[in-house]
Enzyme design. Structure first.
Site, PDB file in Angstrom:
ATOM      1  N   ASP A 133      35.208  34.567  41.303  1.00 50.92           N
ATOM      2  CA  ASP A 133      36.184  36.071  41.183  1.00 50.92           C
ATOM      3  C   ASP A 133      37.177  36.595  39.922  1.00 50.92           C
ATOM      4  OD1 ASP A 133      34.756  37.154  43.579  1.00 50.92           O
ATOM      5  OD2 ASP A 133      35.960  35.178  44.398  1.00 50.92           O
ATOM      6  N   ASP A 158      34.620  36.776  47.332  1.00 54.17           N
ATOM      7  CA  ASP A 158      34.205  38.218  48.243  1.00 54.17           C
ATOM      8  C   ASP A 158      33.305  38.741  48.085  1.00 54.17           C
ATOM      9  OD1 ASP A 158      35.399  38.692  45.462  1.00 54.17           O
ATOM     10  OD2 ASP A 158      36.756  40.649  46.106  1.00 54.17           O
ATOM     11  N   CYS A 195      33.117  49.836  44.670  1.00 52.34           N
ATOM     12  CA  CYS A 195      32.433  48.756  43.944  1.00 52.34           C
ATOM     13  C   CYS A 195      30.949  49.550  42.526  1.00 52.34           C
ATOM     14  CB  CYS A 195      31.870  47.750  44.517  1.00 52.34           C
ATOM     15  SG  CYS A 195      34.392  47.283  44.527  1.00 52.34           S
ATOM     16  N   LYS A 213      29.342  49.292  39.448  1.00 52.75           N
ATOM     17  CA  LYS A 213      29.465  47.749  39.153  1.00 52.75           C
ATOM     18  C   LYS A 213      27.991  47.947  38.371  1.00 52.75           C
ATOM     19  CE  LYS A 213      30.785  44.120  40.192  1.00 52.75           C
ATOM     20  NZ  LYS A 213      31.128  43.062  41.845  1.00 52.75           N
TER      21      LYS A 213
END
Length: 347
Positions: free
Chosen positions: A50, A226, A16, A19
């Site tokens: 999300d 999350d 991640c 991103k």
């Protein structure tokens, strides 16, 4: 002798941490049309939630999400497992249960052996099997860097939908997993993390956040999100902005992977961590004189991180015990929400 290239050597970033920075993403989405013309679309892009949510009837909402990234570990099967766990997490974070997934695959087929790519796909299928869903299809391309993830569909009852914008003043904030995944991945990329450290990170990142669907059945749990690529501060800010509240986070209470502080202090920080702070630092108040390595823990991009849960303060102990009892031993109450200008105060 295995002469296959390291997966992480083929990617300019990983997990991640790939991103786009929050500020860049907001700029790109700034002129997108609002979704109010579709009353069945209960959740769109307005609050950086999300997943998208479409209400079909009085009893059913469809939840849709997609997530994919480049490898942050070298083991192909572990990469597939982490990417799948991360993608499915968005469904759980909305209070839903997944029903099926589609694979997203981009691979440099001139650099990776077919058996490596099969291992990635098999890792993803393993996690989907754990979640009780099929990989029902997908799409693949020849790409310059390895990319894998899922598009996931889930369902929930409208009463169990949990938006990130529905936190209330006074709510306790619970984080279910330890922070430090990005820091560990930076150490992996530089060959500085031992196998025990890799195993700890993979174990955390492949633990399904299915607890979100169970928490959503509780009326005293008001909001869930999350914690992934924008770090605890970035995703906390999404709750704060959406609800129009200020969040107070207690630095000493934030759960961490066992070597996160040590590695951060040694300089194993991702570029995404720095980009995150540049994007939203103006909305965060830190303790005076906080060392940069501690700030890095707060902005560290989490790959398949935990859930940040806002619940009624009187229920916090019971909710925390339930979360720990279902396989999240590091879960902790890390702060609370209060009236005030949207932002985060770290104590």
């Amino acid at each position: 002798m295995n002469d296959h290239p390291r997966l992480t050597s083929l990617a300019h970033g990983g997990g991640c941490g790939c991103k786009l920075a929050p500020s860049v993403l907001r700029e790109l989405l700034a002129d997108q049309p609002m979704a109010q013309v579709f009353p069945q679309l209960l959740v769109g892009t307005e609050t950086a939630d999300d997943a998208a949510v479409w209400q079909v009837d009085d009893n059913t909402c469809v939840i849709a999400t997609t997530d994919f990234f480049m490898p942050m570990v070298d083991d192909p099967r572990a990469f597939g497992r982490i990417a799948a766990t991360n993608a499915i997490s968005d469904i759980y974070a909305m209070g839903g249960r997944p029903i099926m997934a589609l694979a997203i695959l981009g691979m440099p087929i001139d650099k990776l052996a077919p058996e490596q790519i099969r291992e990635i796909l098999e890792g993803g299928r393993e996690i989907c099997h754990e979640a009780g869903i099929p990989v029902a299809g997908g799409h693949s391309i020849d790409a310059p860097e390895p990319i894998y993830g899922l598009a996931v569909i889930g369902l929930c009852h409208p009463s169990e939908l949990r938006r990130n914008a529905d936190a209330r003043p006074g709510d306790a904030l619970i984080l279910t997993k330890g922070l430090g995944v990005g820091i560990y991945s930076a150490a992996i990329k530089k060959g500085a993390l031992d196998q025990a450290g890799v195993a700890e990170m993979v174990a955390s990142a492949t633990t399904l956040n299915r607890i979100g669907a169970d928490l959503a059945k509780r009326s005293d749990v008001h909001a869930i999100t999350d914690v992934t690529g924008f770090g605890i501060l970035g995703h906390g800010l999404e709750i704060a902005r959406g609800a129009g509240l200020r969040l107070r986070l207690r630095l000493a209470d934030l759960p961490l992977l066992s070597r996160a502080s040590e590695l951060a202090e040694a300089g194993f920080v991702t570029g995404a961590s720095t980009r995150n702070w540049a994007a939203y630092g103006a909305e965060v108040e830190l303790p005076e004189g906080l060392p940069l390595w501690q700030r890095a823990l707060l902005t560290d991009p989490q790959t398949s991180g935990g859930l940040l849960v806002a619940c009624a303060p009187e229920a916090a102990g019971e909710v925390l015990d339930f979360i720990r009892g279902t396989g999240f031993p590091l879960a902790a109450v890390v702060g609370h929400a209060e009236q005030g200008r949207a932002g985060i105060l770290v104590e």
